[in-house]
Design an enzyme around this catalytic site. Structure first.
Site, short mmCIF file in Angstrom:
data_model
loop_
_atom_site.label_atom_id
_atom_site.label_comp_id
_atom_site.label_asym_id
_atom_site.label_seq_id
_atom_site.Cartn_x
_atom_site.Cartn_y
_atom_site.Cartn_z
CG HIS A 127 -1.84 1.21 1.24
ND1 HIS A 127 -3.09 1.20 0.64
CD2 HIS A 127 -1.70 2.45 1.77
CE1 HIS A 127 -3.66 2.38 0.81
NE2 HIS A 127 -2.83 3.16 1.49
CB CYS A 128 1.88 3.55 -2.63
SG CYS A 128 2.80 5.07 -2.90
CG PHE A 129 1.03 5.29 3.54
CD1 PHE A 129 -0.18 5.31 4.21
CD2 PHE A 129 1.90 4.25 3.79
CE1 PHE A 129 -0.51 4.32 5.12
CE2 PHE A 129 1.59 3.25 4.69
CZ PHE A 129 0.38 3.29 5.36
#
Length: 275
Positions: free
Chosen positions: A122-124
């Site tokens: 998951h890329c913030f």
């Protein structure tokens, strides 16, 4: 979980703010400062060449950034009969339950609230999960972000070199620039705009190196046919030639995606979806 959700909102806003500041500095400060040599024709002036290169890098970085956000990994949980309640879905994906319909490298992201196939992480900074549908655009985003930051670093160093009449021929000059500039700023010998540019130089260097390292690490995983989620969970993947692994992510017409921000043209994923 609350901290992660807050970070999922703050990180994209931080990236967009840095992008806006970089664009303003390049267009209104660095590039105009290059229009100083009247002997050079306008067509081949350094300002126009640097401006064209920066716009090319920025357009690809922001274009792939938008494609990463818009092309979220498919929610496989919608079409699977995993039972009632979200707990069943979570237990199935965490490995507590293993129904026959379980797919390899699937994961339930609590921030996105969906099940994704070929989940990587998951890329913030995009506020989105990275999977089979947007992996290629994510790698292109990291690549062009790194190049845009390093280009801004070089342009900023050229501006500071002319503004402060200093040379960066000695590698130690850049390392000692920040402490020397801080002392000059508080003594009143350095303008606030110049101090801000110097701080941005170190920020561009950090972001550029981080994105370059992350991009190289992601490419190594793709060559091995793995995702970060599979490595973290210790999953064994089927050995395939590295060319097939690259083609699965980048497609056959990979050169088109290298030059302009487009979807996964010609990839196996797109062909399977069309069928």
């Amino acid at each position: 979980m609350l901290v992660l959700r807050l970070l999922n909102v703050v990180a994209p806003a931080y990236f967009l703010c840095i992008s806006l500041v970089t664009f303003v500095l390049q267009i209104f400060l660095f590039i105009p400062s290059m229009f100083r040599d009247p002997s050079i024709t306008p067509l081949f002036s350094p300002a126009l060449l640097h401006g064209a290169l920066f716009l090319f890098l920025s357009a690809n970085a922001l274009g792939n950034y938008v494609l990463v956000i818009r092309n979220s990994p498919e929610d496989l949980g919608k079409g699977l009969n995993l039972g009632k309640g979200a707990e069943v879905v979570t237990d199935w994906l965490d490995g507590s339950r293993s129904p026959g319909s379980a797919l390899p490298s699937t994961h339930f992201c609590r921030l996105c609230a969906r099940v994704t196939q070929s989940h990587d992480h998951h890329c913030f900074f995009t506020g989105n999960c990275i999977g089979s549908r947007n992996m290629r655009n994510f790698i292109m985003f990291c690549l062009y972000t790194s190049l845009a930051c390093l280009h801004s670093l070089v342009a900023g160093m050229t501006y500071i070199s002319a503004a402060l009449s200093m040379s960066f021929a000695n590698p130690l000059a850049f390392l000692t620039l920040l402490p020397h500039s801080i002392s000059q700023f508080f003594s009143g010998a350095l303008l606030s705009s110049e101090m801000f540019v110097i701080l941005m130089l170190y920020l561009w260097l950090g972001i550029g190196l981080a994105c370059a390292g992350f991009c190289c690490h992601q490419l190594l995983l793709i060559l091995r046919g793995q995702t970060r989620y599979q490595v973290r969970k210790g999953m064994v993947v089927r050995a395939r030639p590295w060319r097939e692994n690259l083609q699965e992510v980048f497609g056959k017409r990979w050169l088109l995606g290298l030059l302009i921000p487009v979807l996964n043209v010609g990839s196996d994923y797109r062909r399977q979806k069309e069928k």
